[in-house]
Scaffold this motif. Structure first.
Motif, short mmCIF file in Angstrom:
data_model
loop_
_atom_site.label_atom_id
_atom_site.label_comp_id
_atom_site.label_asym_id
_atom_site.label_seq_id
_atom_site.Cartn_x
_atom_site.Cartn_y
_atom_site.Cartn_z
N GLU A 115 0.82 -1.21 0.00
CA GLU A 115 0.00 0.00 0.00
C GLU A 115 0.86 1.27 0.00
OE1 GLU A 115 -2.38 -3.18 2.26
OE2 GLU A 115 -0.29 -2.56 2.05
N THR A 116 2.00 1.21 0.69
CA THR A 116 2.89 2.37 0.72
C THR A 116 3.44 2.67 -0.68
OG1 THR A 116 3.53 1.91 3.01
CG2 THR A 116 5.01 3.30 1.72
N VAL A 117 3.87 1.62 -1.37
CA VAL A 117 4.40 1.77 -2.73
C VAL A 117 3.30 2.27 -3.67
CG1 VAL A 117 5.59 0.63 -4.64
CG2 VAL A 117 6.04 -0.08 -2.28
N GLU A 118 2.09 1.76 -3.50
CA GLU A 118 0.97 2.17 -4.35
C GLU A 118 0.67 3.65 -4.22
OE1 GLU A 118 -0.97 -2.28 -3.86
OE2 GLU A 118 -1.90 -0.56 -2.87
N ARG A 119 0.74 4.15 -2.99
CA ARG A 119 0.46 5.57 -2.78
C ARG A 119 1.50 6.45 -3.47
NH1 ARG A 119 -1.47 3.58 2.25
NH2 ARG A 119 0.61 3.59 3.16
N LEU A 120 2.76 6.01 -3.44
CA LEU A 120 3.83 6.81 -4.04
C LEU A 120 3.81 6.74 -5.57
CD1 LEU A 120 6.70 5.82 -1.58
CD2 LEU A 120 5.55 8.05 -1.72
N LEU A 121 3.63 5.53 -6.11
CA LEU A 121 3.72 5.36 -7.56
C LEU A 121 2.39 5.62 -8.27
CD1 LEU A 121 6.05 2.23 -7.86
CD2 LEU A 121 6.62 4.67 -7.63
N GLY A 122 1.30 5.62 -7.51
CA GLY A 122 0.00 5.89 -8.11
C GLY A 122 -0.17 7.31 -8.59
N ARG A 123 0.83 8.16 -8.31
CA ARG A 123 0.76 9.56 -8.73
C ARG A 123 1.22 9.76 -10.17
NH1 ARG A 123 3.94 11.66 -3.29
NH2 ARG A 123 2.32 11.10 -1.78
N PHE A 124 1.73 8.68 -10.78
CA PHE A 124 2.22 8.80 -12.15
C PHE A 124 1.08 9.18 -13.09
CE2 PHE A 124 3.60 7.04 -16.30
CZ PHE A 124 4.81 7.71 -16.42
N GLU A 125 1.34 10.08 -14.01
CA GLU A 125 0.31 10.61 -14.90
C GLU A 125 -0.37 9.50 -15.69
OE1 GLU A 125 -0.21 13.93 -18.48
OE2 GLU A 125 1.76 13.54 -17.59
N GLU A 156 -4.25 0.30 -13.91
CA GLU A 156 -5.40 0.73 -14.71
C GLU A 156 -5.14 2.18 -15.13
OE1 GLU A 156 -10.26 1.01 -14.42
OE2 GLU A 156 -9.06 1.65 -12.70
N GLY A 157 -5.21 2.43 -16.44
CA GLY A 157 -4.99 3.79 -16.92
C GLY A 157 -4.20 3.80 -18.21
N ASP A 158 -4.09 4.98 -18.78
CA ASP A 158 -3.37 5.16 -20.05
C ASP A 158 -1.95 5.64 -19.73
OD1 ASP A 158 -2.62 5.49 -22.65
OD2 ASP A 158 -3.82 7.30 -22.98
N THR A 159 -1.01 4.68 -19.66
CA THR A 159 0.35 5.02 -19.28
C THR A 159 1.37 4.36 -20.20
OG1 THR A 159 0.52 3.14 -17.76
CG2 THR A 159 -0.29 5.21 -16.85
N ASP A 160 2.54 4.95 -20.27
CA ASP A 160 3.68 4.38 -20.99
C ASP A 160 4.45 3.52 -19.99
OD1 ASP A 160 6.44 4.06 -21.86
OD2 ASP A 160 6.00 5.53 -23.42
N THR A 161 4.47 2.22 -20.23
CA THR A 161 5.05 1.29 -19.26
C THR A 161 6.52 1.59 -18.99
OG1 THR A 161 3.51 -0.46 -19.85
CG2 THR A 161 5.57 -1.13 -18.81
N GLU A 162 7.30 1.76 -20.02
CA GLU A 162 8.73 2.02 -19.85
C GLU A 162 8.97 3.32 -19.10
OE1 GLU A 162 11.18 -0.05 -20.36
OE2 GLU A 162 9.67 -1.53 -20.98
N ALA A 163 8.19 4.34 -19.45
CA ALA A 163 8.34 5.63 -18.77
C ALA A 163 7.98 5.49 -17.29
CB ALA A 163 7.46 6.68 -19.44
N PHE A 164 6.94 4.69 -17.01
CA PHE A 164 6.52 4.47 -15.63
C PHE A 164 7.62 3.76 -14.83
CE2 PHE A 164 4.61 1.32 -12.68
CZ PHE A 164 4.20 2.20 -11.70
N LEU A 165 8.21 2.71 -15.41
CA LEU A 165 9.25 1.97 -14.71
C LEU A 165 10.49 2.83 -14.47
CD1 LEU A 165 9.00 -1.53 -16.45
CD2 LEU A 165 8.32 -0.93 -14.12
N THR A 166 10.85 3.64 -15.45
CA THR A 166 11.99 4.55 -15.30
C THR A 166 11.73 5.57 -14.20
OG1 THR A 166 12.58 4.29 -17.63
CG2 THR A 166 13.46 6.22 -16.48
N TRP A 167 10.54 6.15 -14.22
CA TRP A 167 10.14 7.13 -13.20
C TRP A 167 10.11 6.51 -11.81
CZ3 TRP A 167 5.65 7.27 -10.13
CH2 TRP A 167 5.38 8.49 -9.49
N SER A 168 9.62 5.25 -11.72
CA SER A 168 9.52 4.57 -10.43
C SER A 168 10.87 4.45 -9.73
CB SER A 168 8.92 3.17 -10.62
OG SER A 168 7.61 3.23 -11.14
N LYS A 169 11.92 4.25 -10.50
CA LYS A 169 13.26 4.10 -9.93
C LYS A 169 13.74 5.37 -9.25
CE LYS A 169 14.61 0.62 -13.36
NZ LYS A 169 15.47 0.31 -14.53
#
Length: 478
Positions: free
Chosen positions: A382-392, A416-429
Motif C-alpha cells: 500500500e505504501t508503494v501504491e500511494r507513491l507510484l499511483g501519482r504517475f500521470e 489501470e490507466g493510459d500510461t507508458d510502461t517504460e516511462a513508468f518503470l523509469t520514473w519509479s526508480k
C-alpha cells in the motif's frame, strides 16, 4: 449540549416511517416512486416456507433490485437473519458457505423460489414454494422488533482463508449510520443511491442510513456508463475514485452534492475537480466487523483517513496495529449456527496504522498480512501504491508480490490507466528504493474490478501467477 445518541426505533423502521409520512417516497426505481405505505404493504405480503423457524438463517441471491430489497426486509421482519450472497459464487462455493455458516434456506429472487440450502447445488430442493402469493390471504408471521437481535450476516472479503460470516444487529447498523451523520449530513429530504452491492457491508450501510432517516433510496442499474443516469435525482452516493473520475468527466447530475469515497487513496486533483462541480467528498476507513465506516474526514488529498466517528473507539497497539471496539462492533462470526465471539475487548484488525501530526487523524499504512520481503527488505504494497499511483495517467495501481528464487519475492505492478510502461518503470526508480520498484507491469484485469468496493488482492495474485505461467509456457514452446 446533550450527548449524541444512536438513532433508535420502537418498531421496524419501515413501519415507523409509514406512520410518520406514509405517502412520502421511500424508494425510487425504474422511473417509479414507491411510498412508505406501498413498501410496507409489499413487505407484509411476502411469505416464506412455514417450516422455517423464526430463528432461521436464510441466504438471498443478491442483486440490487427492488424485489431483492423487499425480500431482505421481509426476512428480517419474519425473524430470519439474512446472508446476502454474491451471484458470482459457484454452486460449490455456495454449498461450502451454507454448510459452514448453517444456512437453512436459499432465496433466488429471479425465480421467486425458496430452496433448501443444503440441496440447492444438486438442484434437488427438499422444499420449494413461491415467496409471494398475492392471490391468497396474507399469513405473514411478523415478529416484534428487537434491535439487538442478529439480522445480517455479511461475508468478509476472505483475503486470507475462507470468508467469515459477520453478524450485526439493528443497533450496530444504526449506531454506524448515526456516527457518520455527525460528519456527513444526510436528511429525510435526501436520496442515497444504492450504488454498492447488498452482499458488501458498504451496501448494507446505505440501506441503514436510508432507514435511519426515513429518506429516499434510489435503486437503479449502476454498472459501467449506466452510473451517470442512475445518479439522476440522487443527492448522495458511495463511490470509488474511478467512478468519481467518470462522473466528473461526464459532468455530474445537478442533484448530486455529497459522495462518500472508499477503496483507494483519493487524488487531490480529483477532489478539486469534484468540489468545483459542487460535489462534497468524504473518505474514511472501515471494515465489515465494524458495520462499515470507522473513521472519516472531508477528502483533501492528504494521506489520512480522518478521526474516529462517534460510537467507535480506536487505538494503536505497541506494534502499531489498529484495534477497534464500540457500538458498531459485531458480536461475532456465525459458524454452524453458533456465534463465535470476535474478541473479549478490542478487535485486532491486522491493519497497520499511525497518527498524523494531529492524533485525531489516522493513517492506514497497510495490511500486516500484505507485507512481503524482497531481498531481505520489508515491502508494504500500500505504501508503494500511494507513491507510484501519482504517475500521470494512472487511475488505479496495485503492487502484487511474485515469488522469485533470488529475491524471495519481487514487486509487480498491476495498472489501470493510459500510461507508458517504460516511462513508468523509469520514473519509479527515482521515487522508491530498488527493492520497492516494480520489476514488471501488467494491465489491471477488468473482470476483477466488479462486485464490491475493493478488489481482492488474493484474486489479483492468482491472476498474476496464471499470466506468468502462461507466458513461460509460451516461451518454452517457441
Amino acid at each position: 449540549m446533550a450527548p449524541l445518541k444512536p438513532i433508535s426505533f420502537s418498531q421496524w423502521p419501515w413501519h415507523h416511517w409509514m406512520d410518520v409520512h406514509p405517502d412520502a417516497t421511500a424508494i425510487r426505481c425504474d422511473r417509479q416512486n414507491i411510498s412508505w405505505q406501498q413498501l410496507c404493504s409489499d413487505i407484509d405480503g411476502v411469505e416464506f416456507d412455514p417450516t422455517l423457524s423464526n430463528s432461521s438463517l436464510v441466504a438471498i441471491l443478491s442483486e440490487n433490485h427492488y424485489d431483492t430489497l423487499v425480500q431482505m426486509l421481509a426476512a428480517w421482519q419474519q425473524g430470519f437473519a439474512t446472508l446476502m450472497l454474491n451471484p458470482a459464487f459457484s454452486a460449490s462455493a455456495r454449498c461450502e458457505i451454507f454448510e459452514r455458516v448453517g444456512i437453512e434456506g436459499f432465496i433466488d429472487p429471479s425465480s421467486d423460489l425458496l430452496n433448501d440450502a443444503r440441496n440447492d447445488s444438486l438442484n434437488q430442493p427438499a422444499f420449494s414454494t413461491c415467496f409471494r402469493q398475492p392471490s391468497l390471504p396474507s399469513t405473514s408471521r411478523a415478529t416484534g422488533y428487537d434491535p439487538q437481535r442478529c439480522l445480517t450476516l455479511t461475508l468478509t472479503s476472505g483475503s486470507s482463508g475462507s470468508p467469515k460470516a459477520v453478524t450485526h444487529s439493528a443497533d450496530n447498523h444504526l449506531a454506524s449510520a448515526t456516527g457518520l451523520f455527525s460528519l456527513m449530513p444526510f436528511e429525510s429530504t435526501d436520496c442515497w443511491l444504492l450504488s454498492l452491492p447488498l452482499f458488501h457491508i458498504s451496501g448494507l450501510a446505505i440501506v441503514w442510513r436510508w432507514l435511519a432517516k426515513g429518506a429516499t433510496l434510489k435503486v437503479a442499474d449502476t454498472s459501467g456508463d449506466n452510473l451517470i443516469n442512475a445518479l439522476n435525482g440522487a443527492t448522495h452516493a458511495s463511490l470509488v475514485p474511478t467512478q468519481l473520475t467518470r462522473l466528473v468527466e461526464a459532468a455530474k447530475p445537478t442533484s448530486l452534492h455529497s459522495v462518500l469515497l472508499g477503496g483507494a487513496v483519493i487524488p487531490q486533483a480529483l477532489v478539486d475537480r469534484a468540489e468545483q462541480q459542487g460535489i462534497g467528498c468524504w473518505c474514511g476507513y472501515g471494515m465489515t466487523e465494524m458495520a462499515s465506516t470507522i473513521t472519516a474526514k472531508r477528502a483533501n488529498g492528504a494521506f489520512s483517513v480522518g478521526a474516529t466517528l462517534p460510537f467507535r473507539q480506536l487505538m494503536l497497539s505497541d506494534q502499531d496495529e489498529v484495534w477497534v471496539k464500540g457500538e458498531t462492533l459485531s458480536a461475532g462470526y456465525m459458524v454452524d449456527r453458533a456465534l463465535v465471539p470476535l474478541a473479549q475487548d478490542w478487535f485486532q484488525t491486522k491493519d497497520k496504522g499511525s497518527w498524523a501530526s494531529e492524533r485525531n487523524d489516522l493513517m492506514i499504512i497497510g495490511r500486516l498480512d500484505n507485507m512481503f520481503i524482497c531481498g531481505g527488505e520489508n515491502v508494504q504494497p500500500e505504501t508503494v501504491e500511494r507513491l507510484l499511483g501519482r504517475f500521470e495517467g494512472i487511475s488505479q495501481l496495485f503492487i502484487v508480490p511474485l515469488a522469485d528464487t533470488r529475491w524471495g519475492y519481487i514487486p509487480v505492478a498491476l495498472v489501470e490507466g493510459d500510461t507508458d510502461t517504460e516511462a513508468f518503470l523509469t520514473w519509479s526508480k527515482t521515487r522508491v528504493p530498488a527493492y520497492q520498484c516494480p520489476k514488471a507491469v501488467f494491465p489491471l484485469p477488468s473482470h476483477l474490478q466488479s462486485g464490491g468496493i475493493k478488489i481482492s488482492r488474493q484474486a489479483l495474485s492468482v491472476w498474476l501467477h496464471e499470466q506468468i505461467h502462461s507466458l513461460r509456457n509460451t516461451s518454452e514452446s517457441n
